[in-house]
Design a protein around this motif. Structure first.
Motif, PDB file in Angstrom:
ATOM      1  N   VAL A   1      -9.748  36.210-102.373  1.00 46.02           N
ATOM      2  CA  VAL A   1      -9.929  36.902-102.672  1.00 46.02           C
ATOM      3  C   VAL A   1     -11.826  37.327-103.269  1.00 46.02           C
ATOM      4  CG1 VAL A   1      -9.302  39.038-103.646  1.00 46.02           C
ATOM      5  CG2 VAL A   1      -7.874  37.702-102.229  1.00 46.02           C
ATOM      6  N   ALA A   2     -11.503  36.496-104.285  1.00 46.94           N
ATOM      7  CA  ALA A   2     -12.815  36.918-105.116  1.00 46.94           C
ATOM      8  C   ALA A   2     -14.190  36.137-104.216  1.00 46.94           C
ATOM      9  CB  ALA A   2     -12.737  35.758-106.399  1.00 46.94           C
ATOM     10  N   VAL A   3     -13.408  34.856-103.671  1.00 49.17           N
ATOM     11  CA  VAL A   3     -15.644  35.256-102.650  1.00 49.17           C
ATOM     12  C   VAL A   3     -15.435  36.244-102.194  1.00 49.17           C
ATOM     13  CG1 VAL A   3     -16.132  33.848-100.505  1.00 49.17           C
ATOM     14  CG2 VAL A   3     -14.626  32.296-102.555  1.00 49.17           C
ATOM     15  N   VAL A   4     -14.156  37.271-101.527  1.00 49.27           N
ATOM     16  CA  VAL A   4     -15.121  38.247-101.005  1.00 49.27           C
ATOM     17  C   VAL A   4     -15.461  39.078-101.990  1.00 49.27           C
ATOM     18  CG1 VAL A   4     -13.844  39.899 -99.757  1.00 49.27           C
ATOM     19  CG2 VAL A   4     -13.128  37.627 -98.936  1.00 49.27           C
ATOM     20  N   VAL A   5     -15.188  39.103-103.209  1.00 53.14           N
ATOM     21  CA  VAL A   5     -15.055  39.991-104.121  1.00 53.14           C
ATOM     22  C   VAL A   5     -16.714  39.799-104.504  1.00 53.14           C
ATOM     23  CG1 VAL A   5     -15.556  40.853-106.198  1.00 53.14           C
ATOM     24  CG2 VAL A   5     -13.165  40.829-105.399  1.00 53.14           C
ATOM     25  N   GLY A   6     -17.380  38.251-104.479  1.00 52.77           N
ATOM     26  CA  GLY A   6     -18.508  37.752-104.814  1.00 52.77           C
ATOM     27  C   GLY A   6     -19.530  38.144-103.682  1.00 52.77           C
ATOM     28  N   LEU A   7     -19.121  38.209-102.319  1.00 51.70           N
ATOM     29  CA  LEU A   7     -19.639  38.376-101.698  1.00 51.70           C
ATOM     30  C   LEU A   7     -20.069  39.704-100.979  1.00 51.70           C
ATOM     31  CD1 LEU A   7     -18.700  35.859 -98.808  1.00 51.70           C
ATOM     32  CD2 LEU A   7     -21.178  36.576 -99.405  1.00 51.70           C
ATOM     33  N   THR A   8     -19.347  41.070-101.778  1.00 49.23           N
ATOM     34  CA  THR A   8     -19.107  42.107-101.442  1.00 49.23           C
ATOM     35  C   THR A   8     -19.317  43.141-101.901  1.00 49.23           C
ATOM     36  OG1 THR A   8     -17.506  42.383-101.006  1.00 49.23           O
ATOM     37  CG2 THR A   8     -18.511  41.264 -99.131  1.00 49.23           C
ATOM     38  N   GLY A   9     -19.026  42.714-103.369  1.00 48.26           N
ATOM     39  CA  GLY A   9     -18.898  43.922-104.591  1.00 48.26           C
ATOM     40  C   GLY A   9     -17.458  44.391-104.931  1.00 48.26           C
ATOM     41  N   MET A  10     -16.704  44.159-103.040  1.00 50.73           N
ATOM     42  CA  MET A  10     -15.448  44.813-103.496  1.00 50.73           C
ATOM     43  C   MET A  10     -14.507  43.686-102.827  1.00 50.73           C
ATOM     44  SD  MET A  10     -16.000  47.081 -99.545  1.00 50.73           S
ATOM     45  CE  MET A  10     -14.317  46.970 -99.884  1.00 50.73           C
ATOM     46  N   GLY A  11     -13.479  44.710-102.768  1.00 53.08           N
ATOM     47  CA  GLY A  11     -11.727  43.872-102.345  1.00 53.08           C
ATOM     48  C   GLY A  11     -11.096  43.436-103.451  1.00 53.08           C
ATOM     49  N   GLY A  12     -11.740  43.222-104.615  1.00 54.77           N
ATOM     50  CA  GLY A  12     -10.372  42.737-105.738  1.00 54.77           C
ATOM     51  C   GLY A  12      -9.447  43.705-105.521  1.00 54.77           C
TER      52      GLY A  12
ATOM     53  N   ALA B   1     -23.553  56.625 -99.488  1.00 51.67           N
ATOM     54  CA  ALA B   1     -23.818  57.546 -99.650  1.00 51.67           C
ATOM     55  C   ALA B   1     -25.136  58.006 -99.995  1.00 51.67           C
ATOM     56  CB  ALA B   1     -22.300  58.211 -99.609  1.00 51.67           C
ATOM     57  N   LEU B   2     -24.671  58.107-101.611  1.00 53.30           N
ATOM     58  CA  LEU B   2     -25.767  58.531-102.456  1.00 53.30           C
ATOM     59  C   LEU B   2     -27.075  57.958-102.079  1.00 53.30           C
ATOM     60  CD1 LEU B   2     -23.917  59.153-105.542  1.00 53.30           C
ATOM     61  CD2 LEU B   2     -25.034  60.518-104.447  1.00 53.30           C
ATOM     62  N   TYR B   3     -27.327  56.390-102.375  1.00 48.39           N
ATOM     63  CA  TYR B   3     -28.528  55.339-102.309  1.00 48.39           C
ATOM     64  C   TYR B   3     -28.624  54.543-100.311  1.00 48.39           C
ATOM     65  CZ  TYR B   3     -28.769  57.248-106.986  1.00 48.39           C
ATOM     66  OH  TYR B   3     -28.478  57.661-107.607  1.00 48.39           O
ATOM     67  N   PRO B   4     -29.120  55.032 -99.252  1.00 45.70           N
ATOM     68  CA  PRO B   4     -29.096  54.524 -98.144  1.00 45.70           C
ATOM     69  C   PRO B   4     -30.252  53.746 -97.431  1.00 45.70           C
ATOM     70  CG  PRO B   4     -29.317  56.660 -97.623  1.00 45.70           C
ATOM     71  CD  PRO B   4     -28.842  56.760 -99.287  1.00 45.70           C
ATOM     72  N   ALA B   5     -31.074  53.847 -98.982  1.00 44.74           N
ATOM     73  CA  ALA B   5     -32.522  53.272 -98.729  1.00 44.74           C
ATOM     74  C   ALA B   5     -32.186  51.483 -99.772  1.00 44.74           C
ATOM     75  CB  ALA B   5     -33.617  53.920 -99.790  1.00 44.74           C
ATOM     76  N   LEU B   6     -30.650  51.737-100.832  1.00 46.34           N
ATOM     77  CA  LEU B   6     -31.033  50.123-101.309  1.00 46.34           C
ATOM     78  C   LEU B   6     -30.211  49.382-100.292  1.00 46.34           C
ATOM     79  CD1 LEU B   6     -30.167  49.879-104.522  1.00 46.34           C
ATOM     80  CD2 LEU B   6     -28.024  50.224-104.113  1.00 46.34           C
ATOM     81  N   ARG B   7     -31.169  48.262-100.671  1.00 48.86           N
ATOM     82  CA  ARG B   7     -30.935  46.451 -99.913  1.00 48.86           C
ATOM     83  C   ARG B   7     -29.343  45.966 -99.782  1.00 48.86           C
ATOM     84  NH1 ARG B   7     -33.806  42.781-101.833  1.00 48.86           N
ATOM     85  NH2 ARG B   7     -34.187  43.621-103.722  1.00 48.86           N
ATOM     86  N   ALA B   8     -28.544  45.725 -99.350  1.00 53.61           N
ATOM     87  CA  ALA B   8     -27.620  44.931 -99.578  1.00 53.61           C
ATOM     88  C   ALA B   8     -27.067  43.846-100.653  1.00 53.61           C
ATOM     89  CB  ALA B   8     -27.226  44.206 -98.102  1.00 53.61           C
ATOM     90  N   ASN B   9     -28.421  43.552-101.188  1.00 54.68           N
ATOM     91  CA  ASN B   9     -27.910  42.232-102.094  1.00 54.68           C
ATOM     92  C   ASN B   9     -27.672  43.546-103.508  1.00 54.68           C
ATOM     93  OD1 ASN B   9     -30.707  42.707-102.298  1.00 54.68           O
ATOM     94  ND2 ASN B   9     -31.461  40.394-101.762  1.00 54.68           N
ATOM     95  N   GLN B  10     -28.639  44.135-103.390  1.00 49.44           N
ATOM     96  CA  GLN B  10     -28.949  45.115-104.622  1.00 49.44           C
ATOM     97  C   GLN B  10     -27.608  45.569-104.527  1.00 49.44           C
ATOM     98  OE1 GLN B  10     -32.850  47.057-104.223  1.00 49.44           O
ATOM     99  NE2 GLN B  10     -33.375  46.168-106.040  1.00 49.44           N
TER     100      GLN B  10
ATOM    101  N   ARG C   1     -28.424  35.574-102.312  1.00 50.54           N
ATOM    102  CA  ARG C   1     -29.636  34.512-101.942  1.00 50.54           C
ATOM    103  C   ARG C   1     -29.875  34.985-100.120  1.00 50.54           C
ATOM    104  NH1 ARG C   1     -31.266  30.177-104.535  1.00 50.54           N
ATOM    105  NH2 ARG C   1     -30.250  29.958-107.294  1.00 50.54           N
ATOM    106  N   ALA C   2     -28.501  35.214 -99.773  1.00 52.54           N
ATOM    107  CA  ALA C   2     -28.387  35.296 -97.900  1.00 52.54           C
ATOM    108  C   ALA C   2     -29.012  36.539 -97.736  1.00 52.54           C
ATOM    109  CB  ALA C   2     -26.686  35.965 -97.576  1.00 52.54           C
ATOM    110  N   PRO C   3     -29.021  36.658 -96.473  1.00 49.61           N
ATOM    111  CA  PRO C   3     -30.806  37.813 -95.692  1.00 49.61           C
ATOM    112  C   PRO C   3     -29.241  38.884 -95.935  1.00 49.61           C
ATOM    113  CG  PRO C   3     -30.674  35.951 -94.770  1.00 49.61           C
ATOM    114  CD  PRO C   3     -29.535  35.314 -95.657  1.00 49.61           C
ATOM    115  N   GLY C   4     -30.302  40.358 -96.618  1.00 48.35           N
ATOM    116  CA  GLY C   4     -29.547  41.443 -95.996  1.00 48.35           C
ATOM    117  C   GLY C   4     -27.983  41.237 -94.898  1.00 48.35           C
ATOM    118  N   GLY C   5     -29.036  40.803 -93.710  1.00 48.38           N
ATOM    119  CA  GLY C   5     -27.766  41.282 -92.122  1.00 48.38           C
ATOM    120  C   GLY C   5     -26.575  40.365 -92.330  1.00 48.38           C
ATOM    121  N   ILE C   6     -26.790  39.774 -93.072  1.00 48.86           N
ATOM    122  CA  ILE C   6     -25.369  38.392 -93.158  1.00 48.86           C
ATOM    123  C   ILE C   6     -24.663  39.334 -94.095  1.00 48.86           C
ATOM    124  CG2 ILE C   6     -24.665  36.945 -93.737  1.00 48.86           C
ATOM    125  CD1 ILE C   6     -26.717  34.982 -92.861  1.00 48.86           C
ATOM    126  N   ILE C   7     -25.050  39.499 -95.426  1.00 49.35           N
ATOM    127  CA  ILE C   7     -24.176  40.371 -96.435  1.00 49.35           C
ATOM    128  C   ILE C   7     -23.451  41.861 -95.462  1.00 49.35           C
ATOM    129  CG2 ILE C   7     -24.287  41.293 -98.440  1.00 49.35           C
ATOM    130  CD1 ILE C   7     -26.382  39.457 -99.388  1.00 49.35           C
TER     131      ILE C   7
END
Length: 325
Positions: free
Chosen positions: A14-25, A178-187, A238-244
């Motif tokens: 679960v923590a790997v998923v949290v680190g990858l996506t910021g959510m899921g905890g 929703a608020l910031y659609p231009a925000l890059r995936a890793n940001q 470090r991963a490309p935004g598309g993968i994230i």
């Protein structure tokens, strides 16, 4: 004290998923504790939040070092979330077990998560169309922070986290999309992880004082989650935004279905189906990519090269001579 290695292994995944996506905890860890390990709901919420208070800083520090955090967004989110997270614990106590309230909250979050997943897919499709048309995406877009809406998002997220332990990543990341659609995936991931640190600390303090914190559960969670969130954060920073984006959309769908109480076996088959469908779509896109790539037309018309290729011999005369001698 009995140590549960299976629980530690589950928390690592679960923590790997949290680190990858910021959510899921909360969306994945709390149901795992209740469903697979028989932990009571209140103890699962309390122990998960205390473990998250240690786990989240590990992932956020990785993103801070990589520069994938929007600190202004973090500040306004925390202005709303920190006081409301502590208040959420008191609200949960005042409501008793709050089963009906939490059921409504979870179903509403389920809808939001599925809508967010659809939004990510649509955004990826539009980005692909722009790329095929030769329009590049801005790698470092300017984000105009909207203070009041951002603080209100933090307040709503903090209240839900304090009551259910779900939402520090799931709910906030949907609102940020929703608020910031231009925000890059890793940001998006880095900002969400960092804003969750004071939010989870506030909620964890409330549960330490008023909840049902269990040290043996928290210990097992920490053993698995600290290396897991570090690994996931290293990859996502470090991963490309598309993968994230693909991983994030996958986790959003799974978490959304879990909010609706989908049983474990159908959920597992859904995950397999989504992974297979995603792989086929990716392969289809790769096969079509050469056909959709714009042709480089030269000055003489369609099909002529626009620039000299390696190994080609120049025409008679020097390059730049108006007329060959």
């Amino acid at each position: 004290m009995h140590f549960d290695w299976a629980m530690a292994g589950g928390s690592f995944l679960v923590a790997v998923v949290v680190g990858l996506t910021g959510m899921g905890g909360g969306a994945l860890m709390t149901p795992m504790l209740v469903t697979f390990f028989g932990v009571s709901p209140l103890a699962a919420v309390s122990s998960d939040l205390v473990a998250a208070a240690v786990m989240k800083p590990v992932g956020s520090l990785v993103h801070l070092r990589r520069g994938t955090v929007n600190l202004r967004l973090v500040g306004w989110l925390c202005a709303g979330s920190v006081p409301s997270a502590f208040a959420g614990v008191l609200v949960a106590r005042a409501l008793g077990d709050g089963a009906s309230v939490q059921d409504v909250v979870q179903k509403a979050m389920g809808v939001a998560l599925l809508v967010a997943a659809a939004g990510i897919v649509v955004k990826a499709w539009m980005s692909r169309r722009r790329a095929d048309a030769g329009e590049g995406e801005d790698e470092n877009p300017e984000i105009a922070v909207r203070p009041l809406p951002t603080a209100l998002v933090g307040s709503a997220g903090g209240l839900v986290v304090g009551m259910t332990s779900v939402g520090s990543g799931s709910l906030i990341i949907v609102a940020l999309l929703a608020l910031y659609p231009a925000l890059r995936a890793n940001q998006l991931v880095g900002t969400d992880l960092l804003q969750a640190v004071p939010l989870v600390f506030s909620a964890a303090l409330g549960h330490l004082l008023f909840g049902d914190f269990q040290m043996e559960v928290t210990g097992a969670l920490l053993v698995g989650s600290i290396p897991g969130v570090y690994l996931g954060s290293r990859i996502s920073s470090r991963a490309p935004g598309g993968i994230i984006r693909r991983v994030l959309a996958f986790v959003l769908v799974v978490s959304g279905l879990k909010m609706f109480g989908v049983p474990a076996v159908p959920l597992a088959w859904t995950m397999v189906g989504l992974a297979a469908a995603g792989g086929l779509l990716w392969l289809y896109g790769r096969l079509l990519a050469p056909a959709r790539r714009p042709r480089q037309d030269g000055p003489g018309g369609v099909g002529e090269p626009g620039r000299q290729q390696a190994g080609d011999q120049p025409a008679a005369g020097h390059v730049g001579d108006p007329v060959a001698s």
